[in-house]
Design a protein around this motif. Structure first.
Motif, PDB file in Angstrom:
ATOM      1  N   SER A  41     -12.455  12.654  -0.792  1.00 58.36           N
ATOM      2  CA  SER A  41     -12.129  13.579   0.292  1.00 58.36           C
ATOM      3  C   SER A  41     -12.768  13.129   1.598  1.00 58.36           C
ATOM      4  O   SER A  41     -12.129  13.161   2.654  1.00 58.36           O
ATOM      5  CB  SER A  41     -12.606  14.993  -0.045  1.00 58.36           C
ATOM      6  N   VAL A  42     -14.010  12.703   1.526  1.00 55.46           N
ATOM      7  CA  VAL A  42     -14.707  12.237   2.729  1.00 55.46           C
ATOM      8  C   VAL A  42     -14.017  10.992   3.282  1.00 55.46           C
ATOM      9  O   VAL A  42     -13.780  10.884   4.490  1.00 55.46           O
ATOM     10  CB  VAL A  42     -16.205  11.966   2.436  1.00 55.46           C
ATOM     11  N   LYS A  43     -13.671  10.069   2.410  1.00 53.21           N
ATOM     12  CA  LYS A  43     -12.964   8.858   2.860  1.00 53.21           C
ATOM     13  C   LYS A  43     -11.654   9.217   3.544  1.00 53.21           C
ATOM     14  O   LYS A  43     -11.306   8.656   4.577  1.00 53.21           O
ATOM     15  CB  LYS A  43     -12.693   7.929   1.669  1.00 53.21           C
ATOM     16  N   MET A  74     -12.294  10.676   6.928  1.00 49.09           N
ATOM     17  CA  MET A  74     -12.778   9.659   7.860  1.00 49.09           C
ATOM     18  C   MET A  74     -11.743   8.575   8.116  1.00 49.09           C
ATOM     19  O   MET A  74     -11.997   7.647   8.869  1.00 49.09           O
ATOM     20  CB  MET A  74     -14.069   9.029   7.307  1.00 49.09           C
ATOM     21  N   GLY A  75     -10.590   8.683   7.476  1.00 48.89           N
ATOM     22  CA  GLY A  75      -9.524   7.708   7.688  1.00 48.89           C
ATOM     23  C   GLY A  75      -9.788   6.381   7.019  1.00 48.89           C
ATOM     24  O   GLY A  75      -9.324   5.340   7.478  1.00 48.89           O
ATOM     25  N   GLU A  76     -10.525   6.418   5.915  1.00 45.86           N
ATOM     26  CA  GLU A  76     -10.876   5.176   5.225  1.00 45.86           C
ATOM     27  C   GLU A  76     -10.055   4.969   3.959  1.00 45.86           C
ATOM     28  O   GLU A  76     -10.482   4.296   3.041  1.00 45.86           O
ATOM     29  CB  GLU A  76     -12.377   5.190   4.871  1.00 45.86           C
ATOM     30  N   GLU A  77      -8.899   5.581   3.910  1.00 41.26           N
ATOM     31  CA  GLU A  77      -8.058   5.428   2.721  1.00 41.26           C
ATOM     32  C   GLU A  77      -7.626   3.981   2.567  1.00 41.26           C
ATOM     33  O   GLU A  77      -7.450   3.254   3.537  1.00 41.26           O
ATOM     34  CB  GLU A  77      -6.794   6.292   2.845  1.00 41.26           C
TER      35      GLU A  77
END
Length: 117
Positions: A108-110, A113-116
């Motif tokens: 969820s945090v990723k 933060m747009g780190e998918e």
């Protein structure tokens, strides 16, 4: 049975409880008492500053090693400022979510933060 009183100020040696390493000392003391099925009172008397890093380590980790029911029944917090109580509530809610499903929260945090990948 009388509770074991843990003075955060005395154990940390400062009125500023900001570092995770200081929180670890509190966590170890609480954890030891809970393993012996004792009730713990955590006194924040004389503590002027708290951070989420300190509280995550000192109290949040309890939800990794003990059930929510055991923590709720056996750990009491005293002499804490109202603003710090609000911070503690957020730390506890996050810890419960995290230790229930660590990978979900990390993903969820990723995503936030747009780190998918």
């Amino acid at each position: 049975m009388n509770p074991i009183v843990i003075s955060v100020f005395n154990l940390v040696g400062s009125s500023f409880c900001v570092e995770a390493k200081d929180g670890e000392a509190i966590f170890q003391a609480i954890s030891k008492a809970l393993q012996q099925e004792q009730v713990v009172e955590i006194s924040f008397q004389n503590v002027e500053m708290l951070t989420s890093a300190f509280l995550n380590t000192a109290i949040g980790q309890l939800y990794r090693d003990f059930s929510e029911e055991q923590v709720r029944a056996s750990v009491k917090v005293t002499e804490m400022a109202d603003a710090d109580k609000a911070l503690l509530r957020r730390v506890i809610e996050t810890a419960k979510l995290y230790y229930k499903d660590p990978t979900w929260l990390e993903e969820s945090v990723k995503q936030i933060m747009g780190e998918e990948e």
